[in-house]
Design a protein around this motif. Structure first.
Motif, mmCIF file in Angstrom:
data_model
loop_
_atom_site.group_PDB
_atom_site.id
_atom_site.type_symbol
_atom_site.label_atom_id
_atom_site.label_comp_id
_atom_site.label_asym_id
_atom_site.label_seq_id
_atom_site.Cartn_x
_atom_site.Cartn_y
_atom_site.Cartn_z
ATOM 1 N N GLU A 2 0.831 -1.289 0.076
ATOM 2 C CA GLU A 2 0.107 0.120 0.015
ATOM 3 C C GLU A 2 0.759 1.263 0.040
ATOM 4 O O GLU A 2 1.996 1.277 0.545
ATOM 5 N N TRP A 3 0.358 2.303 -0.643
ATOM 6 C CA TRP A 3 1.263 3.631 -0.677
ATOM 7 C C TRP A 3 1.568 4.278 0.749
ATOM 8 O O TRP A 3 2.590 4.798 0.831
ATOM 9 N N TYR A 4 0.823 3.854 1.602
ATOM 10 C CA TYR A 4 1.097 4.426 2.935
ATOM 11 C C TYR A 4 2.213 3.748 3.607
ATOM 12 O O TYR A 4 2.990 4.394 4.550
ATOM 13 N N GLN A 5 2.682 2.567 3.438
ATOM 14 C CA GLN A 5 3.675 1.850 4.066
ATOM 15 C C GLN A 5 5.127 2.563 3.742
ATOM 16 O O GLN A 5 5.585 2.976 4.813
ATOM 17 N N PRO A 6 5.410 2.890 2.531
ATOM 18 C CA PRO A 6 6.834 3.588 2.496
ATOM 19 C C PRO A 6 6.729 5.140 3.143
ATOM 20 O O PRO A 6 7.748 5.515 3.692
ATOM 21 N N VAL A 7 5.554 5.724 3.017
ATOM 22 C CA VAL A 7 5.365 6.977 3.713
ATOM 23 C C VAL A 7 5.709 6.987 5.074
ATOM 24 O O VAL A 7 6.263 7.721 5.772
ATOM 25 N N ILE A 8 5.148 5.900 5.741
ATOM 26 C CA ILE A 8 5.121 5.598 7.301
ATOM 27 C C ILE A 8 6.788 5.482 7.701
ATOM 28 O O ILE A 8 7.291 6.010 8.506
ATOM 29 N N VAL A 9 7.238 4.554 6.768
ATOM 30 C CA VAL A 9 8.709 4.197 7.087
ATOM 31 C C VAL A 9 9.506 5.609 6.889
ATOM 32 O O VAL A 9 10.646 5.813 7.695
ATOM 33 N N PHE A 10 9.248 6.347 5.922
ATOM 34 C CA PHE A 10 10.208 7.642 5.723
ATOM 35 C C PHE A 10 9.868 8.559 6.860
ATOM 36 O O PHE A 10 10.898 8.952 7.470
ATOM 37 N N CYS A 11 8.872 8.367 7.394
ATOM 38 C CA CYS A 11 8.328 9.617 8.436
ATOM 39 C C CYS A 11 8.890 9.078 9.575
ATOM 40 O O CYS A 11 9.782 9.858 10.635
ATOM 41 N N VAL A 12 9.065 7.816 9.920
ATOM 42 C CA VAL A 12 9.760 7.240 11.227
ATOM 43 C C VAL A 12 11.218 7.348 11.273
ATOM 44 O O VAL A 12 11.856 8.049 12.010
ATOM 45 N N ALA A 13 11.749 7.215 10.047
ATOM 46 C CA ALA A 13 13.312 7.473 10.047
ATOM 47 C C ALA A 13 13.725 8.794 10.106
ATOM 48 O O ALA A 13 14.610 9.160 10.717
ATOM 49 N N PHE A 14 12.801 9.730 9.237
ATOM 50 C CA PHE A 14 13.136 11.053 9.445
ATOM 51 C C PHE A 14 12.898 11.695 10.885
ATOM 52 O O PHE A 14 14.170 12.502 11.336
ATOM 53 N N VAL A 15 11.837 11.226 11.376
ATOM 54 C CA VAL A 15 11.715 12.060 12.753
ATOM 55 C C VAL A 15 12.536 11.692 13.772
ATOM 56 O O VAL A 15 13.109 12.456 14.647
ATOM 57 N N VAL A 16 12.984 10.278 13.690
ATOM 58 C CA VAL A 16 13.807 9.762 14.897
ATOM 59 C C VAL A 16 15.305 10.326 14.697
ATOM 60 O O VAL A 16 15.809 10.683 15.663
ATOM 61 N N THR A 17 15.587 10.078 13.575
ATOM 62 C CA THR A 17 17.061 10.780 13.129
ATOM 63 C C THR A 17 16.892 12.223 13.766
ATOM 64 O O THR A 17 17.764 12.640 14.285
ATOM 65 N N TYR A 18 16.009 13.139 13.176
ATOM 66 C CA TYR A 18 15.677 14.603 13.638
ATOM 67 C C TYR A 18 15.962 14.714 15.013
ATOM 68 O O TYR A 18 16.738 15.526 15.576
ATOM 69 N N CYS A 19 15.264 13.961 15.994
ATOM 70 C CA CYS A 19 15.201 13.917 17.086
ATOM 71 C C CYS A 19 16.503 13.526 17.999
ATOM 72 O O CYS A 19 16.659 14.140 18.823
ATOM 73 N N MET A 20 17.184 12.862 17.086
ATOM 74 C CA MET A 20 18.287 12.358 18.010
ATOM 75 C C MET A 20 19.569 12.951 17.648
ATOM 76 O O MET A 20 20.451 12.673 18.251
#
Length: 374
Positions: A2-20
């Protein structure tokens, strides 16, 4: 998928990296992993390294998200190119080992030989996990040829090369992170064409981590990725390259990943030759890299980085085109590319003898200080 799956993975990786990233800064300062201005450094104020901690956390979070999605959220996707025989826990151990080698170097400044030994050990673990080239198609007959006993050492060497080309190009604010994002975007297209959705998730996570890190690493940088980050990103790009592009492909297509990563690859080869000509150790740092030469030619950091980003994007586009072409057309494109690369090498004098610069406080713990402050 589904289209939302890669979007979720992108957002998780981006947010965690940004916050860390702020956490990575505090860890670097606590460990004394600080880059002070010196002979070979372009930064004019102390900058913490160990940014690789944030990148590692972002990639780990993305992998965990995919695992949760498959096992708990009902994510399903057809992998037309199935990654068979890979021991994922052992693969994670190998990646973590290489990241740790880089992190230790950020703090204690390992010697070149010790660091290379650590890279090789980590690559061996990854190959033992099932990541290997396996075989290639013959240039003449087109038959699939297994590499046999050559498979392991060739794959280990391939991964170590990718680790070091990323490490050596990390010389200007935002340069390495931007190049890896561009290379990962090209690989994303290639693995999508092959139908490997699992590798697509890996490329998407790499892009997200690099973009999040660039918020803090672009000029003027407030943190450097350090060897922990360059080792991690180079290794992950190498793994995607081996499993998603090189494996089961023809000889010319095997060269595509090196074409896509052409900017750091050329810089690494030229650095190796320069240092041998200058009777220097290949692991000795110098000021002869292509980004240094661009700055000496009058470009600012931002413009030098932009030039190298654009060059990398052009090579990535050519590399993707080479996969879709065959026969004389592919070889002709490869020949034109070789001529252009030769001109660039000649124009910037990348094979001139090495300059007499090196790291201060070599093999000592703590911050790297300029010579006049030793």
């Amino acid at each position: 998928m589904e289209w939302y799956q890669p979007v979720i993975v992108f957002c998780v990786a981006f947010v965690v990296t940004y916050c860390m990233v702020p956490v990575s800064k505090r860890i670097a300062k606590a460990l004394g992993a600080i880059d002070y201005p010196g002979n070979r450094r372009v930064n004019r104020q102390p900058i913490p390294r160990c940014g690789g901690i944030a990148l590692y956390a972002g990639m780990a979070a993305a992998c965990f998200m995919v695992l949760v999605g498959v096992r708990c959220l009902g994510w399903t996707f057809e992998d037309y190119y199935v990654l068979e025989g890979i021991d994922y826990p052992l693969l994670f151990v190998g990646v973590t080992f290489v990241f740790t080698v880089g992190l230790v170097d950020d703090v204690t400044q390992l010697s070149a030989l010790v660091k290379l030994a650590g890279q090789i050990m980590g690559a061996v673990i990854i190959v033992a996990a099932g990541v290997s080239i396996g075989g290639v198609r013959s240039i003449i007959e087109g038959n699939y040829v297994a590499l046999g006993w050559v498979d392991w050492p060739l794959t280990v060497a391939y991964l170590v090369v990718f680790i070091n080309i990323t490490n050596l190009i990390d010389g200007l604010d935002g340069l390495a992170a931007g190049l890896i994002a561009i290379v990962s975007t090209a690989f994303l297209y290639l693995v999508w064409v092959r139908g490997s959705y699992l590798l697509m998730f890996a490329c998407i996570a790499l892009i997200a981590c690099c973009l999040a890190f660039l918020r803090f690493n672009f000029f003027p940088a407030s943190i450097f990725m350090g060897d922990s980050g360059s080792h991690l990103l180079g290794l992950l790009v190498g793994i995607v390259s081996v499993v998603g592009v090189v494996r089961t492909q023809g000889f010319v297509v095997m060269l595509v990943p090196l074409v896509i990563a052409g900017v750091p690859a050329i810089d690494t080869v030229s650095a190796f030759i320069r240092r041998l000509r200058g009777h220097q150790s290949p692991g000795r740092a110098d000021m002869g890299h292509v980004h240094h030469r661009l700055m000496r030619a009058g470009l600012s950091q931002k413009r030098a980085v932009a030039v190298l980003w654009l060059s990398s994007a052009a090579l990535a586009f050519v590399g993707c085109m080479m996969v879709g072409l065959s026969g004389p057309t592919r070889w002709s494109l490869f020949g034109v590319l070789a001529v252009v690369i030769f001109f660039v090498i000649w124009r910037f004098g990348l094979f001139r003898p090495v300059l007499k610069h090196h790291y201060d406080n070599r093999d000592k713990r703590g911050p790297r200080l300029p010579r006049d402050q030793r």
